[in-house]
Structures are given as C-alpha cells and as structure tokens.
Design a protein around this motif. Structure first.
Motif, short mmCIF file in Angstrom:
data_model
loop_
_atom_site.label_atom_id
_atom_site.label_comp_id
_atom_site.label_asym_id
_atom_site.label_seq_id
_atom_site.Cartn_x
_atom_site.Cartn_y
_atom_site.Cartn_z
N PRO A 139 0.81 -1.23 0.00
CA PRO A 139 0.00 0.00 0.00
C PRO A 139 0.84 1.27 0.00
O PRO A 139 0.56 2.21 -0.75
N LEU A 140 1.87 1.30 0.85
CA LEU A 140 2.70 2.50 0.94
C LEU A 140 3.48 2.74 -0.34
O LEU A 140 3.55 3.88 -0.85
N LEU A 141 4.07 1.68 -0.90
CA LEU A 141 4.85 1.83 -2.13
C LEU A 141 3.97 2.19 -3.32
O LEU A 141 4.35 2.99 -4.17
N GLU A 142 2.78 1.60 -3.38
CA GLU A 142 1.85 1.93 -4.47
C GLU A 142 1.43 3.40 -4.38
O GLU A 142 1.34 4.09 -5.40
N LYS A 143 1.17 3.86 -3.18
CA LYS A 143 0.77 5.25 -3.00
C LYS A 143 1.89 6.20 -3.45
O LYS A 143 1.65 7.17 -4.18
N ASN A 144 3.12 5.90 -3.01
CA ASN A 144 4.25 6.75 -3.39
C ASN A 144 4.48 6.78 -4.89
O ASN A 144 4.72 7.83 -5.49
#
Length: 311
Positions: free
Chosen positions: A231-236
């Motif tokens: 989730p965090l990497l996709e958002k970034n």
C-alpha cells in the motif's frame, strides 16, 4: 513439552528485546539509519542459531531450518546494510529521528516482527521436536521448495532493482525489468514464499499451542499486503508517476504480487485480478484520492481500477 516451549519463547523474547533496544540506543543517540534494518535481519539469525544450540539435538529438520534462516537473514541484512551505506539515509525516518518516542515505536514494532515471524524455527528447534518425525515429510518437501524459490525470487528482485536504480540512465523511472516486468513487487512475493515455506516445514512437528507458529506467515502477509508494504509503495509511486501514461499502462498490465505475463494479466477481469492476483482497490491512488480510474493498456483494452475496501 509446553513448559520447555515457554522457556524457549521467554529466552527468545528477552534476547530480541535486548538486541533491538541496544541497536535503538545507537540509532537514536547518533541519529544513525545504517543499523536499523541490519538489526532486524541479524536478530533472526541470532534466534535461529541460539535455539539450535540450546536444543543440542541437531535433528535433520533443525539443521536445515536453521541453515535456511541464517542464509536468508545474512543475505537480507547484508543487502540492506550495503544499500543504506550507499544511499546514506533512510527517508522512512525523516519524521522520527528527532522524536525519540516515535522512533522507539518503530523499534518496538521491529522486535514484535522478529519474534512473531521467528516462531516456526523456534518451535522446530525446541529440544524435544527432534523426537517427532525426524525424516522428510511431504510438507517438508513443499516447504523446502517454497523457501528455495522464495529466496531466489527475493534475491533476484532486490539485485535487479538495485542495479536498475544505480544506472544513471534510469533516473526518475520505475523498475520494470527482470521479475519486475511480471510483478510490481516480486521481492515481497519472495518474502511471503520464504515464510510460508518455513511454516510448512514446522507443521511436521507442531503440537498444541505450537500451532501459533501460523502467525509467522499471517503476520508477514498482513504487513506486506495491507500495511506498510505494497500500500505505501503503491501510493508513493502513484503520486509520483500518475501523470505518466506509460506508468499507468505498466500498472494496469502488471500484477501487484504474483508473477503473471502482462498480456495475460491485462486480459483478466477486475474481480479475478482482485481475488487471485491480490489487485486490491486499496492499491490505487492514481487519481489522488483512491477512487476508480480508467486507463488503456498497450493493446487498447479498457481496464478499470476499482477502489477497494493494502506494505
């Protein structure tokens, strides 16, 4: 048996807390990022070797499981240490270095992660575990294969991305070569396979309360799939490249986790992508607010990214 396991668990918990606390003191007092991930990877190695030596039974399964964790832990901690030395600082801690309490929360979480994920090997190395099924069972064979393939995938993915980022010609681009052509997060796929494999190996000897070892793969998958991993990497990535048509095309044609040929993945209906390939709506930030967006893949097939109820 249960009393012995409790003693083993208590020793492992104390060692884990002590080790993470000592590294925390160094990192916090020196505002030093370089020991953070190294402390996590080496802690796994310490627990595996320590429980192996404490048991003093040296069964075949215990030897194999311990070697597996040592190889995995040294590979991961060595790679992360080399990477952070080359990079210099870890931007995950930009808002935590000056706040000891916030920084400490990360280290507490890391201690919980190490202890929980190490449960299968702790139980495998329990003194009396050698008395049960000291021969290769079917689940051992599957576990060995999963671990080997997972370690290979994780190692290859890390090296491919590291080399990609170190090439000046790729500055400002996302990695889409090697395994990254077939999965947006092949390193996480490898990590999940590693700990599923270790858990399956442990099922040959688990009894009673030892089945809490299932928390190891469950914790790993939960973190990577729903919290601070994908989730965090996709958002970034979405926030950085959402205006890049090629990136939108790459995301719509590439599986988030499983290795799937892009032409096959782009043809799958959205519900199947979600259920089989883990393309959860939570991974979509292309419009800036995690709402459905439409894009075209390279074969002009309309693909809709559905919002969903994602490390």
């Amino acid at each position: 048996m249960w009393i012995i396991d409790v003693n083993n668990l208590a020793i492992c918990a104390i060692v884990t807390v002590a080790m993470q606390f000592m590294f925390f003191l160094v990192a916090c007092s020196c505002k030093f990022d370089k020991v953070t991930d190294f402390a996590g990877g080496t802690n796994f190695v310490v627990l595996a070797v320590m429980t192996f030596l404490i048991s003093w039974t040296f069964s075949t399964r215990q030897i194999i499981a311990t070697v597996f964790i040592v190889v995995w832990g040294l590979r991961l901690s060595g790679y992360l240490l080399y990477r952070i030395i080359k990079i210099g600082t870890d931007n995950r801690f930009d808002d935590k270095r000056e706040n000891p309490l916030k920084f400490a929360i990360f280290w507490v979480f890391q201690a919980v992660w190490v202890f929980t994920v190490s449960l299968p090997v702790i139980f495998i190395n329990a003194p009396r575990s050698a008395d049960r099924y000291d021969y290769v069972t079917p689940q051992d064979g599957i576990g060995f294969a999963l671990f080997g393939l997972g370690l290979l995938a994780e190692t290859a993915a890390d090296l491919q991305k590291f080399n990609f980022r170190n090439n000046p010609a790729n500055k400002g681009k996302w990695c889409d070569t090697g395994l990254w052509k077939y999965s947006r997060h092949p390193n996480y796929l490898g990590e999940i396979m590693v700990w599923l494999g270790v858990f399956l190996i442990s099922t040959s000897i688990l009894q009673g309360g030892q089945w809490t070892a299932v928390l190891s793969p469950v914790f790993t998958m939960s973190i990577l799939l729903f919290l601070s991993g994908i989730p965090l990497l996709e958002k970034n990535s979405d926030e950085r490249y959402r205006t890049n048509e090629q990136y939108v095309e790459y995301k719509n044609r590439t599986s988030p986790l499983l290795l799937v040929p892009p032409p096959c993945y782009s043809c799958l209906p959205s519900p199947l992508k979600c259920l089989v390939c883990c393309e959860f709506p939570l991974y979509n930030y292309l419009d800036g607010e995690n709402q459905p967006i439409k894009a075209k893949d390279s074969e002009s097939t309309p693909v809709t990214q559905q919002p969903a109820p994602n490390v």
